[in-house]
Design an enzyme around this catalytic site. Structure first.
Site, PDB file in Angstrom:
ATOM      1  N   ASP A 113       0.856  -1.177   0.000  1.00  0.00           N
ATOM      2  CA  ASP A 113       0.000   0.000   0.000  1.00  0.00           C
ATOM      3  C   ASP A 113       0.898   1.235   0.000  1.00  0.00           C
ATOM      4  O   ASP A 113       1.688   1.407   0.923  1.00  0.00           O
ATOM      5  CB  ASP A 113      -0.841  -0.046   1.284  1.00  0.00           C
ATOM      6  CG  ASP A 113      -2.082   0.796   1.187  1.00  0.00           C
ATOM      7  OD1 ASP A 113      -3.129   0.339   1.660  1.00  0.00           O
ATOM      8  OD2 ASP A 113      -1.993   1.921   0.654  1.00  0.00           O
ATOM      9  N   ASP A 136      -2.716   2.573  -5.931  1.00  0.00           N
ATOM     10  CA  ASP A 136      -1.818   2.577  -4.764  1.00  0.00           C
ATOM     11  C   ASP A 136      -1.800   1.247  -4.009  1.00  0.00           C
ATOM     12  O   ASP A 136      -1.411   1.210  -2.857  1.00  0.00           O
ATOM     13  CB  ASP A 136      -2.200   3.706  -3.811  1.00  0.00           C
ATOM     14  CG  ASP A 136      -3.565   3.488  -3.169  1.00  0.00           C
ATOM     15  OD1 ASP A 136      -4.331   2.648  -3.668  1.00  0.00           O
ATOM     16  OD2 ASP A 136      -3.847   4.154  -2.169  1.00  0.00           O
ATOM     17  N   GLU A 137      -2.189   0.174  -4.643  1.00  0.00           N
ATOM     18  CA  GLU A 137      -2.328  -1.101  -3.941  1.00  0.00           C
ATOM     19  C   GLU A 137      -2.029  -2.300  -4.828  1.00  0.00           C
ATOM     20  O   GLU A 137      -2.437  -2.312  -5.992  1.00  0.00           O
ATOM     21  CB  GLU A 137      -3.800  -1.257  -3.543  1.00  0.00           C
ATOM     22  CG  GLU A 137      -4.122  -1.205  -2.084  1.00  0.00           C
ATOM     23  CD  GLU A 137      -5.607  -1.447  -1.896  1.00  0.00           C
ATOM     24  OE1 GLU A 137      -5.982  -2.597  -1.636  1.00  0.00           O
ATOM     25  OE2 GLU A 137      -6.372  -0.482  -2.042  1.00  0.00           O
TER      26      GLU A 137
END
Length: 363
Positions: free
Chosen positions: A10, A110-111
């Site tokens: 993350d 973002d992951e």
DNA sequence: CCCTCGATCAC
DNA sequence: CCTCATATCGAGGG
């Protein structure tokens, strides 16, 4: 397929961190990345804020006006979201991350999840070392920090990556699962949001340890079979979901905030038309035909209403699209009492074009 | 089994 | 004070 080692990665306060990287001078300030609506002024919401800003209660989703109020005494910057830049940064980071995985699963800008079972020979120390190398490489090459969770499955790794942030690294070994989860709030379980939390609060259930005491039948009764069973297993750290490449997107949607609240057909029609044009273009760019078309109202009071219709055959003809969307709009307005604040259009039930887009070319 | 719709989540 | 985009579930009706 017995045991696995899974990473969840993350990126820390991603959009705001991207802005700090582009302009390091703001790092010492409160940074809030804003999505301004089409209303003008400060209408809109916060997409992400850095940790300086979070100290004052500024977080994603809150109105920009409210954030400005909370930060009025602070040295703060409010920047408009620049999604092209964030996507570019994301691609560069993901390119690095992929190399560390046996199997790579992109979740969002973002992951990501990584299955590293083979690469680490199922050894936790190797896994922690690999994760640290990965963190180092993306920091050195992009100046970007991230938090990583390491565990036997996706659920636990997701919770673990959130456990220590920013720049965290958290491992949950199989024998630590129960202890790790026990003290956490039920909200930490992905999929349990505000509404679900409220139900449990009513029952005086706050921690996962307390959640574990509830019978699976009761959970199924309360939330339905799928969600009930999911919550039941999650409380024990059980999750069989495999890391795998994301299947293609199954729907596209666009929504806008209207210049003024309204329920006047002609005004709404113009906005719907614009959205149809953009969505149809998107479908064609992606070589998709769609069979379902839907519209959505977000009313003054933020309640929402949807209408959708299935076509006999998939297509991506703009004229047909508009005709159906306008019809749905007309239908939706019949019973409409409240003024509409935002309006959206959605397409789904995709099939691929495969050159059959233009049937005339067959003759 | 298929369709429509609202609710929820999470960003 | 309230963005934007996607996915999933379940109820209810055909």
């Amino acid at each position: 397929m017995e045991k696995r080692i899974v990473f969840h990665i993350d990126f820390d306060y991603f959009y705001a961190q991207c802005e700090e990287i582009r302009n390091p001078k703001i790092k010492s300030k409160c940074v809030a990345v804003c999505i301004f609506s089409d209303r003008g002024g400060d209408s809109g919401a916060i997409a992400t804020a850095n940790y300086n800003a979070r100290k004052f209660g500024v977080k994603s989703g809150i109105p920009i006006m409210l954030a400005k109020n909370k930060l009025k005494e602070q040295d703060a910057v409010f920047l408009p979201a620049d999604f092209d830049y964030y996507s570019d940064m994301s691609s560069k980071a993901m390119e690095i991350i992929e190399k560390y995985a046996d199997v790579f699963e992109y979740v969002g800008r973002d992951e990501a999840y990584l299955d590293v079972t083979q690469k680490t020979e199922m050894n936790i120390h190797n896994a922690e070392h690999l994760a640290q190398q990965l963190k180092n490489e993306i920091r050195n090459s992009l100046k970007l920090t991230c938090s990583i969770g390491i565990s036997p499955n996706k659920l636990l790794s997701k919770i673990a990556s959130d456990f220590k942030k920013p720049d965290g690294l958290t491992t949950v070994k199989p024998e630590q699962v129960e202890e790790f989860l026990s003290s956490l709030k039920i909200r930490e379980i992905p999929g349990i949001g505000k509404k679900t939390e409220d139900v449990f609060t009513q029952m005086n259930i706050h921690t996962i340890e307390e959640l574990r005491k509830i019978d699976v039948f009761d959970l199924n009764k309360m939330f339905g079979r799928k969600t009930g069973t999911y919550i039941f297993n999650s409380a024990k750290g059980i999750d069989g979901e495999t890391v795998r490449p994301r299947p293609p997107t199954i729907q596209f949607s666009k929504i806008v905030t209207l210049k003024k609240n309204s329920k006047e057909f002609e005004f709404l029609r113009e906005n719907v038309e614009e959205l149809c044009v953009r969505l149809n273009k998107l479908a064609i760019e992606n070589s998709k035909m769609y069979r379902s078309i839907g519209i959505q109202f977000v009313n003054e009071d933020l309640s929402s209403k949807t209408k959708s219709r299935m076509m006999k055959n998939p297509g991506n003809n703009l004229v047909e699209f508009k005709k159906i969307a306008f019809q749905l709009l007309e239908d939706a307005l019949v019973e409409q009492e409240m003024l509409v604040r935002r309006i959206g259009v959605r397409i789904s039930e995709f099939s691929d074009m495969e050159g059959q887009s233009d049937i005339t070319s067959y003759f």
